[in-house]
Design an enzyme around this catalytic site. Sequence first.
Site, PDB file in Angstrom:
ATOM      1  CE  LYS A  16      27.163  29.630  76.747  1.00  0.00           C
ATOM      2  NZ  LYS A  16      25.782  29.849  76.345  1.00  0.00           N
ATOM      3  CD  GLN A  49      24.213  31.297  73.342  1.00  0.00           C
ATOM      4  OE1 GLN A  49      24.932  30.391  73.750  1.00  0.00           O
ATOM      5  NE2 GLN A  49      23.860  32.316  74.099  1.00  0.00           N
ATOM      6  CG  ASP A  62      21.228  26.302  78.364  1.00  0.00           C
ATOM      7  OD1 ASP A  62      21.996  26.637  79.276  1.00  0.00           O
ATOM      8  OD2 ASP A  62      20.963  27.018  77.377  1.00  0.00           O
TER       9      ASP A  62
END
Length: 286
Positions: free
Chosen positions: A50, A94, A117
């Site tokens: 990422k 994450q 996200d």
Amino acid sequence: MTAEIIDGRKHAQTLLDSVAADIAAMPQAPGLAVVLVGGDPASAIYVRNKVRTAQTVGLRGETEILPDSVSEAELLAIIATLNARDDIDGILVQLPLPPHINTLRIMAAVDPAKDVDGLHALNAGRLLHGADALIPCTPLGCMKLITSLVPDLTGYHAVVIGASNIVGKPMAALLLDERATVTQTHIHTRDTQFICRGADILVSAVGKPGLVRGDWIKPRAIVIDVGTTRVEKAGGGHDVRGDVAFDEAVKVAGAITPVPGGVGPMTIACLMENTVKAAKARRARR
Ligand code: NAD
């Protein structure tokens, strides 16, 4: 007859090129912070990919790596600092987090305007209402692949296997929003295969390699395989497997994503797109 293989890498590159052009036209590059807790090797690889992709498209990407032992209070303090920093436009924590940390509390702590996200309840609620929202990257990427093949989903029956907050539920909401008729299945569903056989669009987000067999698939259906499970190889190292028995499915489906090279690259590209979207929205409010 064999299915069209949906080239996720190619679709992702097209999106990344457009995101890079967008960033190049901005006076200041958006900033993305990725927070990694613990030493899970798969998570470390995802985070590295990422941040590397962020840098490739011209974003300012940074990683905050924290030990497994970090307390929830310490993690919340780090998120508060990132929320307050004007040079950070997107924050991604994450998942999964270690069991002593409450994931929902962490998601709720991220500024919804920086929640790239799409996991904050405000963004999840806005998605359900059909309002503009930051949408979770994986289902957003799946939708882009599906609508590249079928721009209008009116009258299509879509089945989503899996109902997590990060993939299954937002996937179903997006398909519904595009006028598909949606059935969602999960671990407690009876006769998932019978339901799948009626699907014009079948999305599997479970994490069980080989779950979806060839005879679960309606001829010419679009099959999107979100599953990514690391399996040890006999001679060392590992492979990544999807949920779908690809060799069987490819003979029945009309189009199918491979694993790897399908949904994964789209997830990362959509994260970049979300970061630019978040940056533009924040700057417009200044
Ligand atoms: P999760 O474990 O949170 O949810 C799995 C879902 O599958 C649950 O709703 C559960 O009820 C359902 N389920 C479990 N067994 C089932 C069965 N036998 N039949 C039907 N449903 C069943 O997982 P998640 O975070 O949603 O991820 C799902 C998969 O997608 C994993 O393999 C994950 O690694 C992968 N994933 C891939 C990407 C990507 O970018 N490619 C991104 C996110 C997740």
